[in-house]
Design an enzyme around this catalytic site. Structure first.
Site, PDB file in Angstrom:
ATOM      1  N   SER A 156       0.831  -1.199   0.000  1.00 15.62           N
ATOM      2  CA  SER A 156       0.000   0.000   0.000  1.00 15.62           C
ATOM      3  C   SER A 156       0.872   1.259   0.000  1.00 15.62           C
ATOM      4  O   SER A 156       1.571   1.513  -0.974  1.00 15.62           O
ATOM      5  CB  SER A 156      -0.970  -0.045   1.188  1.00 15.62           C
ATOM      6  N   SER A 157       0.878   2.035   1.070  1.00 21.02           N
ATOM      7  CA  SER A 157       1.767   3.196   1.131  1.00 21.02           C
ATOM      8  C   SER A 157       3.215   2.774   0.928  1.00 21.02           C
ATOM      9  O   SER A 157       4.008   3.477   0.283  1.00 21.02           O
ATOM     10  CB  SER A 157       1.611   3.906   2.482  1.00 21.02           C
TER      11      SER A 157
END
Length: 462
Positions: A156-157
């Protein structure tokens, strides 16, 4: 003037959006937590330049190899280095193969990494990439890490940061593996916010050359070897939506100077479709794995081992170096987004379409936003004879225009459209299905086509 209340609202929106995806991710990761081992995760302070006040955690296994490789493992929003350590399989793989793992921790509100500011998208520009680079240098100097074998992965991030680090520091990282990310530069903002809704929703589409130019602009004048990239994405990701997967493929095939047409396709698991670009081996320049029906919950059990194999940290044959001077013009072959459904059999090179002697069923799902939409179309052969070569015909509602598609070729892009098989999904045996889809713009009508025909035969619509 900078609107702090607006920034805080965007920060809360970012946290809420990504937290929705992190809950299932945490559940999946905790199921795959590494077994107990004598070595422990250690926090390191004073590791060097750290403009955004990141925290550094290092895992050095007891059986660390001489001049060990270094893997940077970057967590998701709301996470931390220790959480990613305990909830993923990278530490247990380090025990097995003797490499070092660095787990950075973001300390800003929401615990997301900066992948959007102008400082983050430039080599030596400041922010999180500079702090992570200091961690790598520390590991080289204090643990004897091999500067020629540095890799990065993240979820994700952290996947977005994987894209950023490969762009900012192509001379440092040899390869990356991004789970549920977006292309380098896709999340760019200039107003101080850290959330880009258009990118998250899969609404940002560029040519391969444009995406590649963003990467090259991060380190102007660099002409050395570029790091290889492995990409992972679930087709049902509601947070960083699936079209980002195809945009990442466009970007990294362009950066590495290889064709956007896959030269290898297989299915390591029934719901996985793996495609390779530029070479057929385990350590191809670009590898992309699409996970059918999965949301924002990667990596799951076994995926970390696939990343380690792609890096070559499992003792497999070292990769062939990518071109040292990648071309600055995109390949002439049109982009092909990897399939999301395994082909039912190996088709002949030029299969003739069969007569429409059987029935068919079409399941058509639309995900729309203010001026755009994506579709998921599942085609099932409900007849008694095999379809060998297919064309699905339908009429788009007025105002809809296809901008990109996957698993089929679409012509024209509006009005009465014909979607033809992509070669690898030509054969539909009785009862077999294949999934296709496209992204489109619209002017207010995000509805569905009224009817479909497969090779001229009317289909049941669900």
């Amino acid at each position: 003037m900078f609107d702090r209340s607006r920034s805080r609202r965007k920060g809360r929106a970012l946290l809420t959006a990504l937290l929705g995806g992190v809950v299932p991710l945490l559940a999946a990761l905790l199921m795959a937590a590494p077994s107990a081992h004598a070595a422990s995760l250690t926090e390191v302070t004073g590791f060097g330049s750290n403009p955004s006040n990141l925290r550094m955690y290092a895992y050095v296994p007891n059986n660390v190899s001489a001049k060990p490789p270094i893997l940077v493992a970057v967590h998701y929003c709301t996470g931390s280095g220790p959480a990613f350590f305990s909830g993923s399989e990278f530490a247990s793989l380090a025990d097995r193969y003797g490499f070092i793992v660095i787990y950075p921790s973001a300390t800003r509100d929401g615990s997301c990494f900066d992948v959007s500011s102008p400082q983050a998208l430039k080599r030596g520009g400041g922010s999180d990439p500079v702090g992570i680079m200091s961690m790598v240098t520390y590991a080289e100097q204090h643990y004897g890490g091999d500067p020629n074998r540095v890799y990065v992965t993240g979820a994700s991030s952290g996947a977005m940061m994987t894209n950023v680090l490969l762009g900012d520091y192509p001379d440092v990282f040899k390869a990356g593996s991004a789970f549920m990310g977006v292309p380098f530069g896709c999340f760019a903002t200039t107003d101080g916010s850290s959330w880009n809704s258009a990118c998250a929703n899969g609404q940002v589409s560029k040519t391969p050359q444009q995406w590649g130019d963003l990467v090259r602009a991060a380190y102007p004048g660099y002409s050395g070897a570029r790091p290889r990239m492995q990409l992972w994405h679930g087709t049902a990701d509601p947070t960083l939506q699936y079209p980002n997967f195809g945009e990442e493929i466009k970007q990294w095939t362009n950066v590495l100077g290889v064709s956007q047409t896959a030269v290898f396709t297989d299915h390591p698991q029934s719901s996985w479709t793996r495609t390779r670009y530029g070479a057929t081996g385990t350590q191809a320049p670009v590898e992309a794995i699409s996970i059918q029906g999965v949301g924002h919950s990667l990596p799951t059990n076994g995926m970390a081992a696939q990343a380690i194999a792609f890096f070559g940290l499992d003792g497999s044959t070292p990769p062939t170096s990518p071109p040292t001077n990648p071309p600055t013009t995109p390949p002439t072959t049109p982009p092909t987004t990897p399939p999301t459904t395994p082909p039912t059999s190996q088709p002949p090179t030029t299969p003739p379409p069969t007569s429409p002697s059987g029935a068919c069923k079409v399941e058509y799902t639309v995900s729309a936003w203010n001026n755009g939409l994506t579709t998921a179309i599942n085609i099932t052969n409900t007849g008694s004879t095999t379809v060998n070569g297919w064309s699905l015909a339908f009429t788009l509602p007025s105002g809809q225009v296809i901008t990109s598609g996957w698993n089929a070729t679409y012509s024209p892009t509006s009005g009465a459209v014909t979607a033809k098989d992509a070669g690898y999904n030509t054969v539909l045996s009785p009862g077999a299905s294949t999934s296709i889809g496209f992204q489109a713009t619209h002017t207010g009508n995000a509805g569905k086509p009224a009817s479909f025909t497969l090779n001229g035969a009317a289909c049941q619509t669900v």
